[in-house]
Design a protein around this motif. Sequence first.
Motif, PDB file in Angstrom:
ATOM      1  N   ASP A 110       0.522  -1.174   0.326  1.00  0.00           N
ATOM      2  CA  ASP A 110       0.042  -0.446   0.220  1.00  0.00           C
ATOM      3  C   ASP A 110       0.817   1.435  -0.424  1.00  0.00           C
ATOM      4  OD1 ASP A 110      -2.028  -1.742   0.191  1.00  0.00           O
ATOM      5  OD2 ASP A 110      -2.411  -1.087   2.490  1.00  0.00           O
ATOM      6  N   THR A 111       0.340   2.157  -0.644  1.00  0.00           N
ATOM      7  CA  THR A 111       1.233   3.303  -0.789  1.00  0.00           C
ATOM      8  C   THR A 111      -0.152   4.611  -0.211  1.00  0.00           C
ATOM      9  OG1 THR A 111       2.318   3.350  -1.957  1.00  0.00           O
ATOM     10  CG2 THR A 111       2.070   5.660  -2.079  1.00  0.00           C
ATOM     11  N   HIS A 112       0.132   5.006   0.626  1.00  0.00           N
ATOM     12  CA  HIS A 112      -0.735   6.364   1.500  1.00  0.00           C
ATOM     13  C   HIS A 112      -0.801   7.560   0.529  1.00  0.00           C
ATOM     14  CE1 HIS A 112      -2.724   3.015   4.047  1.00  0.00           C
ATOM     15  NE2 HIS A 112      -2.250   2.175   3.405  1.00  0.00           N
ATOM     16  N   VAL A 113      -0.934   8.211   0.595  1.00  0.00           N
ATOM     17  CA  VAL A 113      -1.160   9.750  -0.152  1.00  0.00           C
ATOM     18  C   VAL A 113      -2.027  11.060   0.650  1.00  0.00           C
ATOM     19  CG1 VAL A 113      -0.793  11.220  -1.832  1.00  0.00           C
ATOM     20  CG2 VAL A 113       0.145   9.326  -2.349  1.00  0.00           C
ATOM     21  N   THR A 114      -1.217  11.969   1.455  1.00  0.00           N
ATOM     22  CA  THR A 114      -1.985  12.925   1.555  1.00  0.00           C
ATOM     23  C   THR A 114      -1.901  13.940   0.833  1.00  0.00           C
ATOM     24  OG1 THR A 114      -2.171  11.931   3.682  1.00  0.00           O
ATOM     25  CG2 THR A 114      -2.573  14.390   3.673  1.00  0.00           C
ATOM     26  N   TRP A 115      -3.007  14.548  -0.191  1.00  0.00           N
ATOM     27  CA  TRP A 115      -2.931  16.058  -0.728  1.00  0.00           C
ATOM     28  C   TRP A 115      -3.373  17.108  -0.116  1.00  0.00           C
ATOM     29  CZ3 TRP A 115      -0.922  13.597  -4.978  1.00  0.00           C
ATOM     30  CH2 TRP A 115      -1.165  12.743  -5.801  1.00  0.00           C
ATOM     31  N   LEU A 116      -2.082  18.167   0.394  1.00  0.00           N
ATOM     32  CA  LEU A 116      -2.059  19.079   0.842  1.00  0.00           C
ATOM     33  C   LEU A 116      -2.087  20.055   0.471  1.00  0.00           C
ATOM     34  CD1 LEU A 116       0.646  18.229   3.399  1.00  0.00           C
ATOM     35  CD2 LEU A 116      -1.644  18.060   3.420  1.00  0.00           C
ATOM     36  N   ARG A 161     -17.786  -5.617 -12.100  1.00  0.00           N
ATOM     37  CA  ARG A 161     -17.215  -6.674 -10.756  1.00  0.00           C
ATOM     38  C   ARG A 161     -16.208  -5.768  -9.584  1.00  0.00           C
ATOM     39  NH1 ARG A 161     -17.769 -10.689  -7.583  1.00  0.00           N
ATOM     40  NH2 ARG A 161     -15.936 -11.394  -6.708  1.00  0.00           N
ATOM     41  N   PHE A 162     -16.851  -5.653  -8.403  1.00  0.00           N
ATOM     42  CA  PHE A 162     -16.639  -4.570  -7.277  1.00  0.00           C
ATOM     43  C   PHE A 162     -15.551  -5.330  -5.977  1.00  0.00           C
ATOM     44  CE2 PHE A 162     -20.224  -2.546  -8.858  1.00  0.00           C
ATOM     45  CZ  PHE A 162     -19.501  -1.346  -9.089  1.00  0.00           C
ATOM     46  N   ALA A 163     -14.296  -6.434  -6.871  1.00  0.00           N
ATOM     47  CA  ALA A 163     -13.419  -6.610  -6.006  1.00  0.00           C
ATOM     48  C   ALA A 163     -12.394  -7.117  -7.621  1.00  0.00           C
ATOM     49  CB  ALA A 163     -13.882  -8.509  -6.101  1.00  0.00           C
ATOM     50  N   TYR A 164     -11.504  -7.939  -6.497  1.00  0.00           N
ATOM     51  CA  TYR A 164     -10.428  -7.450  -7.182  1.00  0.00           C
ATOM     52  C   TYR A 164     -10.445  -9.052  -8.230  1.00  0.00           C
ATOM     53  CZ  TYR A 164      -7.785  -5.655  -3.513  1.00  0.00           C
ATOM     54  OH  TYR A 164      -6.940  -4.731  -1.991  1.00  0.00           O
ATOM     55  N   ILE A 165      -9.936  -8.545  -9.524  1.00  0.00           N
ATOM     56  CA  ILE A 165     -10.026  -9.718 -10.870  1.00  0.00           C
ATOM     57  C   ILE A 165      -9.658 -10.699 -10.598  1.00  0.00           C
ATOM     58  CG2 ILE A 165     -10.394 -10.068 -12.822  1.00  0.00           C
ATOM     59  CD1 ILE A 165     -12.869  -8.195 -11.957  1.00  0.00           C
ATOM     60  N   HIS A 166      -8.015 -10.761  -9.744  1.00  0.00           N
ATOM     61  CA  HIS A 166      -7.097 -11.459 -10.419  1.00  0.00           C
ATOM     62  C   HIS A 166      -7.235 -13.063  -8.935  1.00  0.00           C
ATOM     63  CE1 HIS A 166      -5.053  -8.770  -7.962  1.00  0.00           C
ATOM     64  NE2 HIS A 166      -4.248  -9.406  -7.296  1.00  0.00           N
ATOM     65  N   VAL A 167      -7.856 -12.478  -8.405  1.00  0.00           N
ATOM     66  CA  VAL A 167      -7.791 -13.662  -6.795  1.00  0.00           C
ATOM     67  C   VAL A 167      -8.515 -14.054  -6.484  1.00  0.00           C
ATOM     68  CG1 VAL A 167      -5.303 -12.823  -6.201  1.00  0.00           C
ATOM     69  CG2 VAL A 167      -7.202 -11.594  -5.149  1.00  0.00           C
ATOM     70  N   ASN A 168     -10.104 -13.073  -7.032  1.00  0.00           N
ATOM     71  CA  ASN A 168     -11.913 -13.538  -7.268  1.00  0.00           C
ATOM     72  C   ASN A 168     -12.222 -12.870  -5.801  1.00  0.00           C
ATOM     73  OD1 ASN A 168     -13.824 -13.729  -7.846  1.00  0.00           O
ATOM     74  ND2 ASN A 168     -13.918 -15.985  -7.783  1.00  0.00           N
ATOM     75  N   SER A 169     -11.140 -12.047  -4.782  1.00  0.00           N
ATOM     76  CA  SER A 169     -11.991 -11.806  -3.708  1.00  0.00           C
ATOM     77  C   SER A 169     -12.116 -10.406  -3.914  1.00  0.00           C
ATOM     78  CB  SER A 169     -10.588 -12.354  -2.500  1.00  0.00           C
ATOM     79  OG  SER A 169      -9.778 -11.046  -2.708  1.00  0.00           O
ATOM     80  N   SER A 170     -12.519 -10.099  -2.229  1.00  0.00           N
ATOM     81  CA  SER A 170     -13.276  -8.438  -1.962  1.00  0.00           C
ATOM     82  C   SER A 170     -11.908  -7.727  -1.180  1.00  0.00           C
ATOM     83  CB  SER A 170     -14.353  -8.699  -0.866  1.00  0.00           C
ATOM     84  OG  SER A 170     -14.459  -7.442  -0.838  1.00  0.00           O
ATOM     85  N   TYR A 171     -11.894  -6.710  -1.300  1.00  0.00           N
ATOM     86  CA  TYR A 171     -11.028  -5.606  -1.067  1.00  0.00           C
ATOM     87  C   TYR A 171     -10.135  -5.857   0.205  1.00  0.00           C
ATOM     88  CZ  TYR A 171     -13.579  -3.195  -4.783  1.00  0.00           C
ATOM     89  OH  TYR A 171     -13.607  -2.980  -6.083  1.00  0.00           O
ATOM     90  N   PHE A 193      -9.303  -4.014   1.937  1.00  0.00           N
ATOM     91  CA  PHE A 193      -9.598  -2.592   3.317  1.00  0.00           C
ATOM     92  C   PHE A 193     -11.483  -2.847   3.228  1.00  0.00           C
ATOM     93  CE2 PHE A 193      -8.698  -1.446  -1.040  1.00  0.00           C
ATOM     94  CZ  PHE A 193      -9.657  -0.633  -2.241  1.00  0.00           C
ATOM     95  N   ASP A 194     -11.511  -1.222   4.125  1.00  0.00           N
ATOM     96  CA  ASP A 194     -12.942  -0.438   4.137  1.00  0.00           C
ATOM     97  C   ASP A 194     -13.378  -0.125   2.743  1.00  0.00           C
ATOM     98  OD1 ASP A 194     -15.896  -0.513   4.719  1.00  0.00           O
ATOM     99  OD2 ASP A 194     -14.979   0.247   6.872  1.00  0.00           O
ATOM    100  N   ALA A 195     -14.081  -0.918   2.210  1.00  0.00           N
ATOM    101  CA  ALA A 195     -14.945   0.137   1.201  1.00  0.00           C
ATOM    102  C   ALA A 195     -15.726   1.083   1.308  1.00  0.00           C
ATOM    103  CB  ALA A 195     -14.980  -0.641  -0.935  1.00  0.00           C
TER     104      ALA A 195
END
Length: 372
Positions: free
Chosen positions: A111-117, A330-340, A342-344
């Motif tokens: 993960d890369t978390h970006v805060t825009w200022l 598809r509201f999930a990861y396509i390549h592993v067929n699983s949900s996110y 993180f908390d969408a």
Amino acid sequence: MVSLEREKVMSELLFVVLFGGVFLAATWAEEGLLNPEKLEMFVDELQDMPKVQGFEVVDGVPRPRRLEIGMYPIRWKFHRDLPPTPVFAYGTSRSTATVPGPTIEALHGIDTHVTWLNYLPQKHILPWDPTIPTAIPSDRKGIPTVVHLHGANNASYPYPSGDPVNEANGNVMKFIIDREPELDTSRIPKKLMRYPSPDSSSASRTRHIAMFEYTSPVDEPTHLYLNGKPYSYPATETPRAGTSEVWYVINLTDDNHPLHIHLGLFKVLDQTEIKDLDEFKDCMVKINDAERCHLSRHAIGKKVDVRTHENGWKNVYKMMPGYVTKILVRFAYIHVNSSYIFDATAEPGYVYHCHILDHEDNVMMRPLKFIN
């Protein structure tokens, strides 16, 4: 200073993201407005923009990293024969802000978390339309901003009926190949990632998404809506994370609109022309209900095959004017067929919109609210 947005950037492969700046003004006081025909082309070298690593390495293992990237007012020299020009630029500091902005390098699964200022001044140096809802800051102070990534193409604008690319607007960059070879250490993977085939039988819901354009009394375009609703209205598209939905995207405008769905990948299943379009459009303008306007009776025209290079899982696709485009989202990861992972459902949520910048600004964008 306003913290605008925190984004989680995840990629399936090592990727590079390029942030652009905003070109604001360029004039010569002694000569009035700039005449670009007087500028000699291809006299400046392509600049090597700064890179920001979106991950840390601890004991040889890559770890998530948090970045802060600001928006700053600076002056930037766009051409050898031009004076520095006022711009708004991205950077990790004002002294390092550039146009385009820094490249973020990230790793798949890290993960890369970006805060825009927002370090922009309280007053814009150019006029802007304060009647557009998305252009009004929540505290009604300062300069509104939109952090966005855009590529480039050579299509007519607006597509497909707009002005074509020509000599005046098409020559923007020239590449001169160095005769001295450089060592290329990259390698093509032995096996590419295999994505699953679409299965519309797994869809948990079907939705109709209509594209509207509105005009003034003199037939000048004023704004565009999705499903006849402005962006500020509560979300009506509320998918569950980990599920699939079928969307019928109905383009009632004269333009081709590239639809972009945040967090969703989709496969185009069908493109069908709308017969008696004016009759159907009149009904939709009055009651805005595709089923009550008998879409099935009108979506009987010619079908257009999806081009081979577009026939895969997409996050942007051009919706043809006067057509109904059926997509499986598809509201999930396509390549592993699983949900996110993180908390969408967390605020502020997500959006879907036309990917033409002035269309989404005027206001062809709707909130997308995930539920449990």
